[in-house]
Design a protein around this motif. Structure first.
Motif, short mmCIF file in Angstrom:
data_model
loop_
_atom_site.label_atom_id
_atom_site.label_comp_id
_atom_site.label_asym_id
_atom_site.label_seq_id
_atom_site.Cartn_x
_atom_site.Cartn_y
_atom_site.Cartn_z
N THR A 1 14.19 39.64 -62.80
CA THR A 1 14.56 38.68 -61.59
C THR A 1 13.33 37.99 -61.01
O THR A 1 13.38 36.65 -60.88
N LEU A 2 12.53 38.63 -60.81
CA LEU A 2 11.23 38.02 -60.19
C LEU A 2 10.46 37.22 -60.89
O LEU A 2 10.01 36.29 -60.58
N MET A 3 10.51 37.47 -62.34
CA MET A 3 10.08 36.52 -63.46
C MET A 3 10.97 35.14 -63.52
O MET A 3 10.33 34.19 -63.66
N GLY B 1 26.48 45.16 -56.82
CA GLY B 1 26.28 46.64 -57.20
C GLY B 1 25.15 46.89 -57.34
O GLY B 1 24.53 48.15 -57.31
N SER B 2 23.99 46.08 -57.93
CA SER B 2 22.62 46.59 -58.40
C SER B 2 21.96 45.30 -58.64
O SER B 2 22.77 44.18 -59.36
N ILE B 3 20.60 45.30 -58.58
CA ILE B 3 19.76 43.95 -59.16
C ILE B 3 19.97 43.84 -60.56
O ILE B 3 19.95 42.95 -61.16
N ASP B 4 20.10 45.09 -61.18
CA ASP B 4 20.46 45.26 -62.37
C ASP B 4 21.52 44.47 -63.19
O ASP B 4 21.80 44.21 -64.09
N ASN B 5 22.36 44.17 -62.32
CA ASN B 5 23.59 43.16 -62.73
C ASN B 5 23.55 41.81 -62.40
O ASN B 5 24.48 41.00 -62.54
N VAL B 6 22.30 41.36 -61.95
CA VAL B 6 22.01 40.05 -61.86
C VAL B 6 21.35 39.44 -62.93
O VAL B 6 20.09 39.87 -63.23
N PHE B 7 21.78 38.44 -63.59
CA PHE B 7 21.17 37.79 -64.76
C PHE B 7 21.00 36.18 -64.61
O PHE B 7 20.92 35.62 -65.85
N SER B 8 21.46 35.83 -63.52
CA SER B 8 20.92 34.38 -63.26
C SER B 8 20.76 34.18 -61.75
O SER B 8 20.74 34.97 -60.98
N ALA B 9 20.80 33.09 -61.27
CA ALA B 9 20.28 32.68 -59.95
C ALA B 9 21.45 33.51 -58.79
O ALA B 9 22.76 33.74 -59.49
N TYR B 10 21.06 34.23 -57.93
CA TYR B 10 21.85 34.99 -56.96
C TYR B 10 22.07 34.44 -55.78
O TYR B 10 21.30 33.81 -55.23
#
Length: 139
Positions: free
Chosen positions: A63-65, A130-139
């Motif tokens: 996410t941060l990259m 649910g988690s940052i692990d479930n974020v794959f695009s802008a959030y």
């Protein structure tokens, strides 16, 4: 220290055109070295574990990259949030209201502080996805 524009050169040019009154001049900060990123992420994971906030090294790093290229001074001055007067800031590109709402006790109130920014963003992502692990695009 200057703020680095997220969104590359096109974003920086658009930001300067749209918001020149907000930031008359800026100097791009260098992205963080890998060791610093590792330290910030690992420190954040310790805080998150203590506070019951889910997330993994890989989810945070991804996410941060994507959001800031690892630059803790990044600021996005060209998207819809910026046009509304609340630009995304820091490693995880968090807006001020989200940072304030999801700030985690024991971390800095400085949105550009890497640990505070990561932990607040992960706290937000945990509540929304649910988690940052479930974020794959802008959030």
């Amino acid at each position: 220290m200057g703020r680095r524009f997220a969104g590359g050169l096109a974003g920086a040019v658009a930001a300067l055109v749209v918001t020149s009154a907000v930031l008359p001049t800026t100097a791009a900060a260098a992205p963080a070295k890998a060791g610093r990123l590792d330290g910030w992420i690992n420190h954040s994971l310790i805080v998150m574990k203590a506070k019951g906030i889910p997330g993994s090294y890989d989810g945070i790093h991804r996410t941060l990259m994507r959001e800031s290229s690892g630059d803790p001074e990044a600021i996005n001055l060209w998207d819809s949030n910026a046009r509304a007067g609340i630009p995304s800031k820091g490693l995880m590109q968090v807006i001020d209201p989200t940072f304030s709402q999801y700030h985690v006790d024991g971390t800095s109130w400085d949105i550009y502080d890497p640990i505070a920014n990561i932990v607040a963003a992960c706290n937000y992502a945990a509540h929304r996805y649910g988690s940052i692990d479930n974020v794959f695009s802008a959030y």
